[in-house]
Design a protein around this motif. Structure first.
Motif, short mmCIF file in Angstrom:
data_model
loop_
_atom_site.label_atom_id
_atom_site.label_comp_id
_atom_site.label_asym_id
_atom_site.label_seq_id
_atom_site.Cartn_x
_atom_site.Cartn_y
_atom_site.Cartn_z
N ARG A 1 0.83 -1.21 0.00
CA ARG A 1 0.00 0.00 0.00
C ARG A 1 0.85 1.25 0.00
O ARG A 1 0.53 2.24 -0.68
CB ARG A 1 -0.94 -0.02 1.22
CG ARG A 1 -2.00 -1.09 1.19
CD ARG A 1 -3.04 -0.84 0.08
NE ARG A 1 -3.77 0.39 0.31
CZ ARG A 1 -4.85 0.50 1.09
NH1 ARG A 1 -5.33 -0.60 1.70
NH2 ARG A 1 -5.48 1.64 1.22
N GLU B 1 1.51 16.45 2.30
CA GLU B 1 0.74 16.19 1.09
C GLU B 1 -0.52 15.39 1.43
O GLU B 1 -0.49 14.49 2.27
CB GLU B 1 1.57 15.39 0.08
CG GLU B 1 2.80 16.12 -0.43
CD GLU B 1 3.53 15.28 -1.46
OE1 GLU B 1 2.86 14.69 -2.34
OE2 GLU B 1 4.77 15.21 -1.38
N PRO B 2 -1.63 15.73 0.75
CA PRO B 2 -2.89 15.01 1.01
C PRO B 2 -2.80 13.51 0.72
O PRO B 2 -3.56 12.73 1.31
CB PRO B 2 -3.88 15.70 0.06
CG PRO B 2 -3.28 17.04 -0.23
CD PRO B 2 -1.80 16.84 -0.20
N ARG B 3 -1.91 13.08 -0.17
CA ARG B 3 -1.87 11.67 -0.53
C ARG B 3 -1.49 10.76 0.63
O ARG B 3 -1.71 9.55 0.60
CB ARG B 3 -0.90 11.43 -1.69
CG ARG B 3 0.55 11.76 -1.40
CD ARG B 3 1.44 11.28 -2.52
NE ARG B 3 2.78 11.84 -2.44
CZ ARG B 3 3.82 11.35 -3.12
NH1 ARG B 3 3.67 10.29 -3.89
NH2 ARG B 3 5.00 11.92 -3.03
N TRP B 4 -0.87 11.35 1.69
CA TRP B 4 -0.47 10.53 2.84
C TRP B 4 -1.58 10.41 3.88
O TRP B 4 -1.37 9.82 4.94
CB TRP B 4 0.77 11.13 3.51
CG TRP B 4 1.94 11.34 2.59
CD1 TRP B 4 2.61 12.50 2.37
CD2 TRP B 4 2.59 10.35 1.78
NE1 TRP B 4 3.63 12.32 1.46
CE2 TRP B 4 3.64 11.00 1.09
CE3 TRP B 4 2.37 8.99 1.56
CZ2 TRP B 4 4.47 10.33 0.20
CZ3 TRP B 4 3.19 8.32 0.68
CH2 TRP B 4 4.23 8.99 0.00
N GLU B 5 -2.77 10.94 3.56
CA GLU B 5 -3.87 10.91 4.53
C GLU B 5 -4.18 9.50 5.04
O GLU B 5 -4.41 9.33 6.25
CB GLU B 5 -5.11 11.55 3.90
CG GLU B 5 -6.19 11.91 4.93
CD GLU B 5 -7.08 10.73 5.27
OE1 GLU B 5 -7.65 10.71 6.37
OE2 GLU B 5 -7.20 9.81 4.42
N LEU C 1 0.99 4.30 -2.87
CA LEU C 1 0.88 5.73 -2.61
C LEU C 1 2.05 6.50 -3.21
O LEU C 1 1.89 7.62 -3.68
CB LEU C 1 0.80 5.98 -1.10
CG LEU C 1 -0.46 5.51 -0.38
CD1 LEU C 1 -0.32 5.69 1.12
CD2 LEU C 1 -1.68 6.27 -0.90
N LEU C 2 3.21 5.90 -3.19
CA LEU C 2 4.39 6.55 -3.76
C LEU C 2 4.32 6.61 -5.28
O LEU C 2 4.78 7.57 -5.90
CB LEU C 2 5.66 5.80 -3.34
CG LEU C 2 6.15 6.04 -1.92
CD1 LEU C 2 7.18 4.98 -1.53
CD2 LEU C 2 6.77 7.43 -1.79
N GLY C 3 3.76 5.58 -5.88
CA GLY C 3 3.75 5.49 -7.33
C GLY C 3 4.84 4.54 -7.80
O GLY C 3 5.88 4.39 -7.15
#
Length: 296
Positions: A136, A157-161, A140-142
């Protein structure tokens, strides 16, 4: 090549090449009498040799450099004393490990003494386990970024929510509010390696997944780290194995490098449960000038 016999006009009887040699060896700490003897052996008269050494010692720029180098040599000698004392402890130098360690002992015996320590803690129970699996986190990192090791702030950053949801700091050791601890995600793909780098602040590193093999070098080994290319003077280093569920205190000023053979995930915290949450080693700070000399 000119010889020291080819004297020049001015306060020093030596050629520029020999003057540079003389200044270099003065800064290296060679005793003046030894330099006089070396010049005499090279063919300089006794009086000229003595005058040449005295002339360089009284040059303002040389005198200032000698003073600065002298202070550096004293500091290096003091760090060497700390190194000798550290290695006189019973048994080989090592990083201590504890199954249980109260915050009071953690701070008094390790944090304030600038020593690393490993302790087990149930901190990771607060995490959303599914969100923190390597798969997972990699998602998230890509795909591209996940190929490389990284250390990124979790609240930027919002992606780490999904990761910060429910994130708590190790109670009693780090500051109570997770955001105030400036948590960072440490991501390591398989076979990741990181060379030695300095810890500019105290860091509490919590391993979540994978095993991290660290090499720690004490702060008092500064001179040897800086001169690591010189054979026979390698810095003292301590090996640490950090497994999931373990916390490691990386003290400010220490160097650390690591490998993660199978990859891994970790979180670091940089604000501690103290009135002064941390201290910073500002290695890039501009030096302050010394006091001005008296006016004529």
């Amino acid at each position: 090549m000119k010889t020291p016999r080819d004297v020049q006009a001015g306060p020093s009887p030596l050629t520029p090449e020999w003057r540079r040699w003389l200044v270099e060896n003065l800064l290296r700490g060679t005793l003046p009498r030894e330099l006089v003897a070396a010049l005499e052996k090279a063919g300089v008269g006794a009086e000229d040799a003595r005058r040449a050494v005295e002339a360089e010692q009284t040059e303002p720029f040389v005198a200032g450099a000698l003073r600065a180098v002298g202070m550096q040599r004293k500091l290096e000698g003091l760090l060497d004393v700390y190194s000798e004392l550290f290695q006189q402890t019973e048994g080989p130098p090592r990083v201590e490990r504890h199954e249980a360690l109260t915050p009071a002992v953690f701070f008094e015996r390790y944090y304030f003494e600038n020593l690393p320590v490993v302790l087990r803690h149930d901190w990771s129970a607060s995490l959303e386990q599914e969100a923190w699996t390597p798969a997972r986190v990699a998602a998230l990192l890509g795909e591209r970024a996940a190929k490389y090791a990284c250390c990124v702030p979790l609240f930027d950053e919002p992606r780490w929510e999904p990761l910060v949801r429910g994130l708590a700091s190790p109670r009693g050791y780090a500051a109570e509010e997770a955001r105030a601890c400036e948590p960072r995600l440490w991501w390591d793909p398989p076979a990741a390696e990181a060379p030695l780098r300095a810890a500019r602040r105290n860091v509490l590193l919590a391993q979540v997944h994978g095993v991290r093999r660290l090499q720690l070098v004490p702060a008092f080994e500064l001179r040897r780290v800086a001169a690591s290319d010189e054979p026979g003077d390698a810095p003292l280093s301590l090996d640490v194995l950090l497994s999931p569920g373990e916390l490691l205190l990386l003290p400010v000023g220490w160097w650390y490098g690591f490998t993660a053979p199978d990859g891994g995930v970790a979180v670091s915290f940089e604000a501690f449960a103290l009135p002064e949450p941390n201290v910073t080693w500002d290695v890039d700070a501009e030096p302050q000038p010394s006091p001005l000399p008296p006016r004529d």
